[in-house]
Design a protein around this motif. Structure first.
Motif, PDB file in Angstrom:
ATOM      1  N   THR A  10       1.316  -1.266   0.462  1.00  0.00           N
ATOM      2  CA  THR A  10       0.093  -0.005   0.086  1.00  0.00           C
ATOM      3  C   THR A  10       1.262   1.227  -0.553  1.00  0.00           C
ATOM      4  OG1 THR A  10      -2.016  -1.329   1.725  1.00  0.00           O
ATOM      5  CG2 THR A  10      -1.817   1.234   0.989  1.00  0.00           C
ATOM      6  N   CYS A  11       0.176   2.534  -0.442  1.00  0.00           N
ATOM      7  CA  CYS A  11       1.209   3.205  -0.512  1.00  0.00           C
ATOM      8  C   CYS A  11       1.928   4.431   0.897  1.00  0.00           C
ATOM      9  CB  CYS A  11       0.273   4.303  -1.318  1.00  0.00           C
ATOM     10  SG  CYS A  11       1.099   5.895  -2.015  1.00  0.00           S
ATOM     11  N   ALA A  12       2.819   5.066   0.427  1.00  0.00           N
ATOM     12  CA  ALA A  12       3.249   5.040   2.269  1.00  0.00           C
ATOM     13  C   ALA A  12       2.247   6.392   2.551  1.00  0.00           C
ATOM     14  CB  ALA A  12       4.704   5.406   1.457  1.00  0.00           C
ATOM     15  N   TYR A  13       1.872   7.634   1.381  1.00  0.00           N
ATOM     16  CA  TYR A  13       1.179   8.384   1.574  1.00  0.00           C
ATOM     17  C   TYR A  13      -0.018   9.573   2.145  1.00  0.00           C
ATOM     18  CZ  TYR A  13       6.091   9.413  -0.284  1.00  0.00           C
ATOM     19  OH  TYR A  13       7.068   9.213  -0.823  1.00  0.00           O
ATOM     20  N   CYS A  14      -1.274   9.388   0.874  1.00  0.00           N
ATOM     21  CA  CYS A  14      -2.193   9.436   1.950  1.00  0.00           C
ATOM     22  C   CYS A  14      -3.279   8.806   2.318  1.00  0.00           C
ATOM     23  CB  CYS A  14      -2.595  11.129   0.904  1.00  0.00           C
ATOM     24  SG  CYS A  14      -3.648  10.219  -0.616  1.00  0.00           S
ATOM     25  N   GLY A  15      -4.579   9.217   2.464  1.00  0.00           N
ATOM     26  CA  GLY A  15      -5.647   8.656   2.670  1.00  0.00           C
ATOM     27  C   GLY A  15      -6.862   7.513   1.654  1.00  0.00           C
ATOM     28  N   VAL A  16      -5.591   7.891   0.395  1.00  0.00           N
ATOM     29  CA  VAL A  16      -6.294   7.153  -0.680  1.00  0.00           C
ATOM     30  C   VAL A  16      -6.101   5.536  -0.035  1.00  0.00           C
ATOM     31  CG1 VAL A  16      -6.892   6.955  -3.132  1.00  0.00           C
ATOM     32  CG2 VAL A  16      -6.671  10.124  -2.273  1.00  0.00           C
ATOM     33  N   GLY A  17      -4.885   5.595   0.229  1.00  0.00           N
ATOM     34  CA  GLY A  17      -4.888   4.113  -0.056  1.00  0.00           C
ATOM     35  C   GLY A  17      -4.435   3.487  -0.472  1.00  0.00           C
ATOM     36  N   CYS A  18      -3.700   3.730  -2.039  1.00  0.00           N
ATOM     37  CA  CYS A  18      -3.798   2.772  -3.091  1.00  0.00           C
ATOM     38  C   CYS A  18      -2.964   1.880  -3.172  1.00  0.00           C
ATOM     39  CB  CYS A  18      -3.588   3.631  -4.006  1.00  0.00           C
ATOM     40  SG  CYS A  18      -3.981   5.624  -4.825  1.00  0.00           S
ATOM     41  N   GLY A  19      -3.056   0.246  -3.932  1.00  0.00           N
ATOM     42  CA  GLY A  19      -2.477  -1.055  -3.321  1.00  0.00           C
ATOM     43  C   GLY A  19      -1.420  -0.574  -4.839  1.00  0.00           C
ATOM     44  N   ARG A  44      -4.278   2.629 -10.709  1.00  0.00           N
ATOM     45  CA  ARG A  44      -3.720   3.996 -10.541  1.00  0.00           C
ATOM     46  C   ARG A  44      -2.578   4.718  -9.384  1.00  0.00           C
ATOM     47  NH1 ARG A  44      -9.208   5.538 -11.089  1.00  0.00           N
ATOM     48  NH2 ARG A  44     -10.408   5.520 -13.624  1.00  0.00           N
ATOM     49  N   LEU A  45      -1.720   5.324  -9.851  1.00  0.00           N
ATOM     50  CA  LEU A  45      -1.312   5.895  -9.312  1.00  0.00           C
ATOM     51  C   LEU A  45      -0.837   7.393  -8.780  1.00  0.00           C
ATOM     52  CD1 LEU A  45       1.720   3.120  -8.256  1.00  0.00           C
ATOM     53  CD2 LEU A  45       0.103   3.994  -7.189  1.00  0.00           C
ATOM     54  N   CYS A  46      -0.495   7.953  -8.608  1.00  0.00           N
ATOM     55  CA  CYS A  46      -0.990   9.437  -8.080  1.00  0.00           C
ATOM     56  C   CYS A  46       1.216  10.268  -8.936  1.00  0.00           C
ATOM     57  CB  CYS A  46      -1.466  11.175  -7.170  1.00  0.00           C
ATOM     58  SG  CYS A  46      -0.221  10.158  -5.792  1.00  0.00           S
ATOM     59  N   SER A  47       1.837  11.409  -8.974  1.00  0.00           N
ATOM     60  CA  SER A  47       3.412  11.472  -9.081  1.00  0.00           C
ATOM     61  C   SER A  47       3.508  10.802  -7.329  1.00  0.00           C
ATOM     62  CB  SER A  47       2.953  12.849  -8.599  1.00  0.00           C
ATOM     63  OG  SER A  47       2.708  13.548  -8.406  1.00  0.00           O
ATOM     64  N   LYS A  48       3.047  10.875  -6.438  1.00  0.00           N
ATOM     65  CA  LYS A  48       4.124  10.760  -5.310  1.00  0.00           C
ATOM     66  C   LYS A  48       4.051   9.352  -5.303  1.00  0.00           C
ATOM     67  CE  LYS A  48       0.675  12.805  -2.795  1.00  0.00           C
ATOM     68  NZ  LYS A  48       0.367  14.039  -3.254  1.00  0.00           N
ATOM     69  N   GLY A  49       2.691   8.374  -5.867  1.00  0.00           N
ATOM     70  CA  GLY A  49       3.036   6.845  -5.458  1.00  0.00           C
ATOM     71  C   GLY A  49       4.322   6.732  -6.647  1.00  0.00           C
ATOM     72  N   THR A  50       3.388   7.653  -8.009  1.00  0.00           N
ATOM     73  CA  THR A  50       5.003   6.119  -9.117  1.00  0.00           C
ATOM     74  C   THR A  50       5.882   6.503  -8.456  1.00  0.00           C
ATOM     75  OG1 THR A  50       3.124   7.322 -10.646  1.00  0.00           O
ATOM     76  CG2 THR A  50       4.694   7.159 -11.049  1.00  0.00           C
ATOM     77  N   HIS A 174      -5.785  14.217  -2.921  1.00  0.00           N
ATOM     78  CA  HIS A 174      -5.902  13.348  -3.620  1.00  0.00           C
ATOM     79  C   HIS A 174      -6.642  12.640  -4.800  1.00  0.00           C
ATOM     80  CE1 HIS A 174      -7.609  14.353   0.719  1.00  0.00           C
ATOM     81  NE2 HIS A 174      -6.521  13.386   1.127  1.00  0.00           N
ATOM     82  N   PRO A 175      -4.706  12.662  -5.390  1.00  0.00           N
ATOM     83  CA  PRO A 175      -5.248  12.574  -7.157  1.00  0.00           C
ATOM     84  C   PRO A 175      -5.956  11.953  -7.350  1.00  0.00           C
ATOM     85  CG  PRO A 175      -2.724  12.829  -6.187  1.00  0.00           C
ATOM     86  CD  PRO A 175      -3.944  12.999  -5.027  1.00  0.00           C
ATOM     87  N   VAL A 176      -6.053  10.589  -7.183  1.00  0.00           N
ATOM     88  CA  VAL A 176      -6.544   9.456  -7.494  1.00  0.00           C
ATOM     89  C   VAL A 176      -7.942   9.277  -7.110  1.00  0.00           C
ATOM     90  CG1 VAL A 176      -6.481   6.728  -6.887  1.00  0.00           C
ATOM     91  CG2 VAL A 176      -4.333   7.791  -7.512  1.00  0.00           C
ATOM     92  N   VAL A 177      -8.485   9.895  -6.023  1.00  0.00           N
ATOM     93  CA  VAL A 177      -9.964  10.001  -5.655  1.00  0.00           C
ATOM     94  C   VAL A 177     -10.245  11.215  -6.814  1.00  0.00           C
ATOM     95  CG1 VAL A 177     -11.424  11.267  -4.335  1.00  0.00           C
ATOM     96  CG2 VAL A 177     -10.138   9.704  -3.237  1.00  0.00           C
TER      97      VAL A 177
HETATM   98  S1  SF4 Z   1      -2.830   9.239  -4.654  1.00  0.00           S
HETATM   99 FE1  SF4 Z   1      -1.230   9.438  -4.141  1.00  0.00          FE
HETATM  100  S2  SF4 Z   1      -0.421   9.815  -2.527  1.00  0.00           S
HETATM  101 FE2  SF4 Z   1      -2.734   8.933  -2.108  1.00  0.00          FE
HETATM  102  S3  SF4 Z   1      -2.449   6.911  -1.727  1.00  0.00           S
HETATM  103 FE3  SF4 Z   1      -2.679   6.713  -4.090  1.00  0.00          FE
HETATM  104  S4  SF4 Z   1      -0.709   7.115  -5.031  1.00  0.00           S
HETATM  105 FE4  SF4 Z   1      -0.100   6.784  -2.810  1.00  0.00          FE
END
Ligand code: SF4
Length: 872
Positions: A10-19, A44-50, A174-177
């Motif tokens: 799971t992603c380290a950053y926001c509360g979207v909690g992307c796999g 999907r992932l945003c720039s931070k997760g990517t 929360h870019p993925v939301v």
């Molecule tokens: S939206 Fe971005 S920062 Fe948030 S959990 Fe998904 S990849 Fe990580």
């Protein structure tokens, strides 16, 4: 040799909690892809997760236990922590110690820390940095529903017809939301309204933007509720069956919430307010998504309840595509809420009612249960400063930067007799005050669970071995507990042991009273835990109109708009604070990524051009932002998206990256009376231009040998080195001390007071320093690229080679490294008309998609005026 198998985490950053699907490709090397099977993000992932893979190196890591500056072994460090905590408790009682923890902890870490403080030390003094993000949502949920429950899931985003985003820069935070919302808009024509004092990138593609006066959200939502009532759109049957309505509720609303009063309070045109109300009235499937703009207010809880009231009274809850939806900032803020990691809650969604204290005490076989809430974050650090707390343990967070009135927080830490910091980073603004530093596991090494904003529990799995002597937080806390004499209650061998106990507690004597009940997972085996798939607890919550209150009804909570003060003579501006798209908290991880650093290279104060003109400020100036609490410097950015009188600064910069940008110094330590959440969004402030004698930049391989001398120094990571932006008022010759040893070549421009120095090491570029008093400085890009060359170009002092683009501008698309000027040139030359066309021409926006709102804004700004008129 076979390819290494990807690991689902799971992603380290926001509360979207992307796999995430992560593949280990070498020693401390990981490639990152979105997990297509994870329900939170479907790949999907945003720039931070990517770009998480760029942050798993060991740069700056704390790898060994330290007492002061001395490396010690674990036994010595843990014995010292246990002994000093025991001493303080013996002499001053359990409330003289405190834990300040973090939404970055895994649920298992959180559970053990909460259990130690509330069940064994016997104090409620454990609070979390989630207090700063979403505790108003917690308090609002409890007031309305009887329990801290988020009544929505991401699947609802696919079924809504209207999104009302309140105080949420969803496109950045929360870019993925945001992408999921955009997909629903494309698929079913759903509308989107943004209520935000700033015109952020989230507003770019909105059907309606309300640039509301900060702090007037209660008036707006109360007005909406009254409008719906007058239109006969309340769900009377639902109200009668499922809601408790206090006497006089409707009369009070009627007296205060007519359209004109609301429009005046919110500083909005009545027609704009009416348009929102009519859109909401016409759309049963509406989601009101809210975040820090609502929560981080001196009346955050009331603002949350004003939103929930609207959804409850119209029955827009418990149905597909209809709910109030609090989106959390941190990856595991929700897991912390589940274990009771806030000082105001006990454990497993129980409060400090005597029967709950007794129940949890029985379950834990606890010798000394806390019987009252502990100190919330701001009060905790105030108590530290007043000497009432004499030992504090800070886990995975940086309060010296992130707390309001951070200058006094630093002083409190400096004065505290015993400070323990467990962290992954050796040198943070907070750890500088630590007597003991404990090396914790980082994201890529952690093993446990996290809960995202939709109540989905996902596994975070270790990708890499623990480096040096680092240990998981649950192990560190458990070892201290054992040394304090409670070994049998903390004899966990693995995270699965803790998860099972946590699940058992959620079901313990529950009998349907608490919705948080994951007891069906209490018998999970170790292997099944390892393989556990993401799951949401609670099906469609509140679908039956039953709520976890004594009478089974939800509460309409009467809330009144507080009077908003006029600007003060000495502090005429209103400071709002928040996040940047590509940075996270205090940049300890995202700051390691050269790509992420290029989106916003320096901390900016955004100000409306007309306010800037009055203050004599130009784009790119350095300005001092002051409040009664403190002052710090920022680079000026003019923005039509700011309301007149408002300014915005980012929360990310620390002493490690800059001499300025210390936003935490500025806000007041004032909090919402219900939640204890600080009001970061509206601090009276002042802005002044700072006179500078020179400007400069330094590009250097690795870090500069010495921190450059200057009023304004900011540092970012670039490929193969670092870039420092500099400005000052003394003699710039002092900058020579920050150059590495090597062969110098130099030019001097006496007319403009300029100087350019390159330092070579065996023909290879080690550093360039460009200084000017009156002239222009060249783009940094070509010089940064020179760090990768085996031989420096003979044109290095010219700043660029012939034929190289002068300046691509600020980086918009970090995935493909594409700058603003490149995009604008392509739009003009190729007549690009939409975001998809830019993607086809340049690739921008075609990977993570985080820059797509920015591309839409650039397009709208490049569009000829006539075209805009024709379109409208
Ligand atoms: S939206 Fe971005 S920062 Fe948030 S959990 Fe998904 S990849 Fe990580």
């Amino acid at each position: 040799m076979s390819e290494p198998a990807p690991i689902r985490t799971t992603c380290a950053y926001c509360g979207v909690g992307c796999g995430i699907s992560a593949t280990v490709t070498g020693d401390r090397a990981v490639t990152i892809a979105g997990d297509k099977d994870h329900p939170a993000n479907h790949g999907r992932l945003c720039s931070k997760g990517t770009h998480l893979g760029e942050t798993v190196g060991l740069e700056g890591r704390l790898l060994h236990p330290m007492i002061g500056d001395k490396r010690v072994n674990w036994d010595k460090a843990l014995d010292t922590v246990a002994r000093r905590f025991r001493q303080v408790i013996a002499e001053h009682g359990p409330d003289a110690v405190a834990f300040y923890v973090s939404g970055q902890l895994l649920t298992e870490d959180y559970y053990v820390a909460n259990k130690l403080m509330k069940g064994f030390i016997g104090s409620g003094n454990i609070d979390t940095n989630s207090r700063l993000c979403m505790s108003s949502a917690v308090a609002g949920h409890i007031r309305a529903f009887g329990e801290d429950v988020v009544p929505a899931s991401y699947a609802d985003l696919d079924e809504a017809d209207l999104f009302v985003l309140v105080g949420s820069n969803t496109a950045w935070c929360h870019p993925v939301v945001y992408q999921r919302i955009q997909a629903t808009r494309a698929a079913r024509g759903a509308k989107m309204v943004v209520i935000d004092p700033r015109r952020t990138e989230t507003c770019e593609d909105a059907d309606l933007h309300l640039p509301i006066r900060p702090g007037s959200d209660v008036a707006l939502m109360n007005g909406l509720l009254l409008h719906l009532r007058k239109a006969g759109l309340l769900d009377d049957a639902y109200i009668a069956r499922s809601l408790s309505v206090p006497d006089g509720f409707w009369d009070k609303l009627e007296a205060e919430s007519d359209l004109w009063t609301v429009a005046r309070a919110c500083d909005l045109p009545p027609a704009t307010v009416r348009r929102l109300y009519e859109m909401f009235a016409a759309t049963p499937r509406a989601i009101t998504l809210f975040s820090q703009g609502i929560n981080q207010s001196l009346r955050g809880t009331d603002q949350v309840n004003a939103i929930i009231n609207v959804h409850l009274a119209t029955g827009r809850i418990g149905k597909p595509g209809a709910a109030p939806f609090s989106i959390t900032g941190q990856p595991n803020a929700m897991g912390g809420r589940e274990v009771g990691g806030l000082a105001s809650t006990l454990a497993a969604h129980m409060d400090f009612a005597p029967e709950n204290v007794a129940r949890v005490g029985r379950f834990w076989s606890a010798p000394l249960m806390a019987d009252k809430p502990g100190l919330k974050a701001v009060d905790m650090f105030r108590a530290l400063g007043e000497g009432r707390i004499k030992a504090i343990w800070v886990m995975a967070t940086n309060p010296a930067v992130s707390m309001p009135d951070a200058g006094n927080v630093r002083q409190a830490l400096a004065d505290c007799p015993f400070v323990v910091v467990s962290d992954i980073i050796a040198d943070t603004d907070t750890s500088r005050f630590a007597h003991v530093r404990l090396p914790a596991a980082g994201w890529a090494e952690k093993d446990g669970t996290v809960t995202n904003s939709e109540r989905r529990i996902s596994r975070q799995r270790a990708l890499l071995p623990l480096p040096g002597e680092a240990k998981p937080d649950w192990w560190i806390v458990g070892e201290v507990a054992r040394r304090m004499g409670w070994g049998s209650a903390f004899s966990y061998e693995r995270p699965a042991d803790i998860f099972r106990e946590h699940a058992r507690l959620s079901a313990y004597e529950n009998r349907g009273k608490r919705l948080f009940d994951i007891g069906s997972h209490a018998a999970i085996g170790n292997l099944a835990y390892d393989e556990m798939a993401p799951f949401c607890w609670g099906d469609r919550l509140f679908a039956d109109g039953h709520f976890p209150t004594p009478d089974g009804k939800a509460r309409l909570v009467p809330v009144t708009q507080m009077t908003l003060a006029d600007p003060l003579r000495d502090w005429p501006m209103t400071l709002n604070t928040g996040r940047y798209r590509d940075q996270w908290h205090t940049m300890t991880r995202t700051g390691l990524s050269p790509k992420l650093a290029r989106h916003r290279e320096e901390p900016l104060v955004e100000i409306h051009p007309l306010d800037a003109e009055v203050l004599g400020l130009d784009e790119g100036d350095i300005a001092r932002v002051s409040t009664p609490q403190g002052e710090t410097l920022f680079r000026v950015a003019l923005s039509e998206g700011q309301r007149r009188g408002d300014i915005f600064t980012p929360i990310h910069w620390t002493d490690r990256q800059s001499t300025g940008g210390r936003t935490g110094l500025l806000p007041r330590p004032l909090t919402d009376p219900n939640s204890g959440q600080p009001g970061f969004k509206s601090t009276p402030a002042r802005v002044e231009k700072v006179a500078l004698a020179w400007r400069a930049f330094l590009v250097v391989r690795c870090a500069a040998p010495r921190w450059p001398a200057g009023l304004w120094v900011t540092r970012i990571a670039v490929p193969n080195g670092a870039l420092y932006e500099l400005a000052g008022d003394g003699d710039p010759a002092a900058l020579e001390a920050c150059l590495p040893k090597g062969q110098w070549i130099e030019t001097v421009d006496k007319a403009r007071g300029g100087r350019r120095i390159a330092v070579l090491d065996d023909g290879r570029l080690s550093a360039v320093l460009f200084v000017t008093r009156d002239g222009e400085l060249p783009s940094r890009d070509w010089l940064i690229a020179q760090l990768a060359e085996a031989q420096a170009s003979p044109l290095v002092l010219a700043g660029r080679a012939p034929g190289v683009q002068a300046d691509r501008g600020a980086v918009i698309c970090v995935c493909f490294d594409i700058g603003l000027r490149t995009i604008m040139a392509a739009i003009a030359e190729k007549s690009l008309a939409d975001v998809g066309a830019i993607g086809k021409a340049l690739g921008a926006g075609t990977n993570c998609g985080s820059c797509r709102p920015a591309l839409a804004r650039i397009l709208s700004e490049c569009q000829p005026r006539e075209a805009i008129h024709a379109a409208s």
